[in-house]
Design an enzyme around this catalytic site. Structure first.
Site, PDB file in Angstrom:
ATOM      1  NE  ARG A  23      77.312 -32.141 -12.001  1.00 40.06           N
ATOM      2  CZ  ARG A  23      76.651 -31.656 -13.007  1.00 40.06           C
ATOM      3  NH1 ARG A  23      77.299 -30.949 -13.841  1.00 40.06           N
ATOM      4  NH2 ARG A  23      75.451 -31.866 -13.196  1.00 40.06           N
ATOM      5  CB  CYS A  44      61.491 -23.006 -24.494  1.00 41.38           C
ATOM      6  SG  CYS A  44      61.352 -24.792 -24.315  1.00 41.38           S
ATOM      7  CE1 TYR A 428      45.483 -12.777   1.353  1.00 46.74           C
ATOM      8  CE2 TYR A 428      45.631 -12.691   3.938  1.00 46.74           C
ATOM      9  CZ  TYR A 428      45.355 -12.313   2.427  1.00 46.74           C
ATOM     10  OH  TYR A 428      44.607 -10.985   2.700  1.00 46.74           O
TER      11      TYR A 428
END
Ligand code: NAD
Length: 453
Positions: A23, A44, A428
């Site tokens: 590439r 894996c 959060y």
């Protein structure tokens, strides 16, 4: 004239390097030499195929040779690079089926030869039913042993990543599993109290653990494994023995070519992934890295690092200027339904490196305590006693650990202190996190102690 780049090894680092190279420099002629039939597969994911979580073998193959060829890369499978003539820039290649040797010249060479499972020298490892896990051929043998022998009891040698991941998956198939670890505790790369939690969790889930005892012999009957003999003389019956005592880098090609081998035992490279010969690169499990905290060479054979190093080697071989800045040893794995993650240094490793670690360990939840499904996590966070700089973390829990470990890893990359983290602005909402992330809480405790002998 277009330059020719040869890549030796075509799994994680090699396939990535070849693709990146082409590439980056579409004019370059890129040739990939791979001794196995498959390229670009995941090691894996294999324990989860064994356990039936991944049902299709083809899911483990990321790219076929044809796919890589369609990107303009000349892929030779079933071919092994036998030797390198460094001066003449030639690789001698053996076609494993035809048994013919040919020579290929190169302008630049990338070694991505990977690593192989260590099989300890003991009698009986040749019996049918003794397996390792790494290549697709090893996986196929493992699967055929399961299908043919239908083992009732398996012994796993080694309690590292593979040992624990395979134990979970075999137990999930209803096979009774014993892990034999020669060190005095399992997962010895973690601090003792953290590996103790994993130990207890595995015991609670019916996996037998024997530590501090090694295997001396694999016993067989009619060509098949029947038991493992331990160094205390006792035998454990087993119809399947998984050898997962670690891996070693494939460096013989590099050694024979006179390339420098680092103190970690893997091929020495600079941050451009160049070996001691500047037109030969190495990447992935055969190559060394620099630890970003200690500055020392380490061998850190992990799939994500292989991909990153392959990208750098490929780009540079193609004429670019990419840098691989080193590793933190960040990793994560699942031990039955316990999530385990680690980044940076353990308390033991930091002390051995001459640092003065300050540690805090706390139990928390991965979501707001009142939110349905909130699960427990134990966080051990380390910072330097004097400067407060983060040194590492180990996080274990049935709750989510991945976000927290990546927060700490990013803090380590940025050289942040526990004071920086103490007031961090993290995401959060009750379904995602307690109001203060366990990492913020741990950093706050450390911040109060930093600088106070
Ligand atoms: P490992 O180094 O993780 O663990 C090997 C274990 O075997 C250690 O605990 C060691 O003390 C023990 N051991 C050594 N000799 C022994 C013996 N003779 N008898 C009994 N125990 C013995 O190695 P592994 O589990 O084989 O994994 C290989 C590599 O695969 C790792 O280095 C890792 O990079 C990679 N991997 C990573 C992941 C992940 O990050 N989730 C998952 C799987 C594999």
């Amino acid at each position: 004239m277009a330059i020719r780049i040869i890549v030796v090894g075509g799994v994680a680092a090699g396939a990535k390097a070849a693709g990146r190279c082409k590439r980056f420099n579409p004019e370059a002629e890129v040739i990939l030499i791979q001794d196995e039939r498959e390229i670009s597969y995941t090691a894996c994911g294999q324990p989860y195929y064994i356990g039936g979580i991944i049902t299709e073998r083809r899911e483990l193959i990321i790219q076929s040779p044809e796919e890589l060829r369609s990107k303009g890369i000349d892929v030779h499978t079933g071919c092994r690079a036998e030797s390198i003539d460094v001066e003449a820039r030639k690789v001698s290649v053996c076609d494993l089926q035809e048994k013919t040797l040919s020579e290929l010249t190169f302008d630049r060479l990338i070694l991505a030869t990977g690593a192989k499972p260590i099989v300890p020298p003991m009698p009986g490892t040749e019996f049918y039913g003794v397996v390792t896990l790494r290549s697709i051929a090893e996986l196929d043998l493992f699967k055929s042993v399961l299908d043919k022998l239908k083992p009732r009891h398996a012994v796993i040698l080694g309690s590292g990543y593979i040992g624990i991941e395979v134990a979970e998956n075999l137990a999930g198939l209803g096979i009774s599993v014993t892990i034999l670890e020669k060190m005095d505790r399992i997962m010895p790369r973690m601090d003792p109290e953290m590996s103790q939690q994993i130990h207890q969790h595995l015991l609670d889930h019916g996996i037998e653990l024997i530590t501090g005892i090694g295997a001396t012999e694999i016993v067989g009957l009619d060509g098949c494994v029947s038991a493992v003999r331990m160094d205390n003389g006792r035998e454990i019956n087993a119809q399947l023995v998984v050898v997962a005592v670690g891996i070693s880098p494939n460096i013989s090609l590099a050694v024979a070519a006179g390339l420098m081998i680092g103190s970690s035992g893997a091929i020495a490279v600079n941050e451009r992934m160049q070996t001691s010969v500047d037109y030969i690169y190495a990447a992935g499990d055969c190559a060394e890295s620099i630890h970003r905290l200690t500055g020392k060479p380490v061998w850190n054979p992990l799939g994500d690092i292989a991909n990153l190093q392959g990208r750098v080697a490929g780009e540079n071989a193609g004429g670019g200027h990419a840098r691989f800045p080193g590793v933190l040893g960040t990793s994560i794995f699942k031990a039955v339904n316990l999530n385990v993650a680690i980044t940076g240094l353990t308390e033991q490793a930091a002390s051995s490196a001459g640092m003065t670690p300050l540690a805090v360990t706390l139990d928390a939840r991965d979501k707001a305590r009142y939110y349905p499904g909130a699960k427990s996590v134990t966080v051990k966070l380390l910072a330097d006693k004097v400067t407060g700089k983060l040194l590492g973390a180990q996080i274990i829990g049935v709750g989510a650990v991945d976000k927290s470990i990546d927060i700490v890893a990013t803090g380590l990359l940025g050289g942040l202190t526990c004071r920086d983290i103490e007031y961090a602005d993290f995401a959060y909402a009750p379904p995602y996190s307690p109001v203060l992330s366990p990492i913020i809480v741990a950093a706050g405790i450390l911040a109060k102690r930093v600088g106070k002998n």
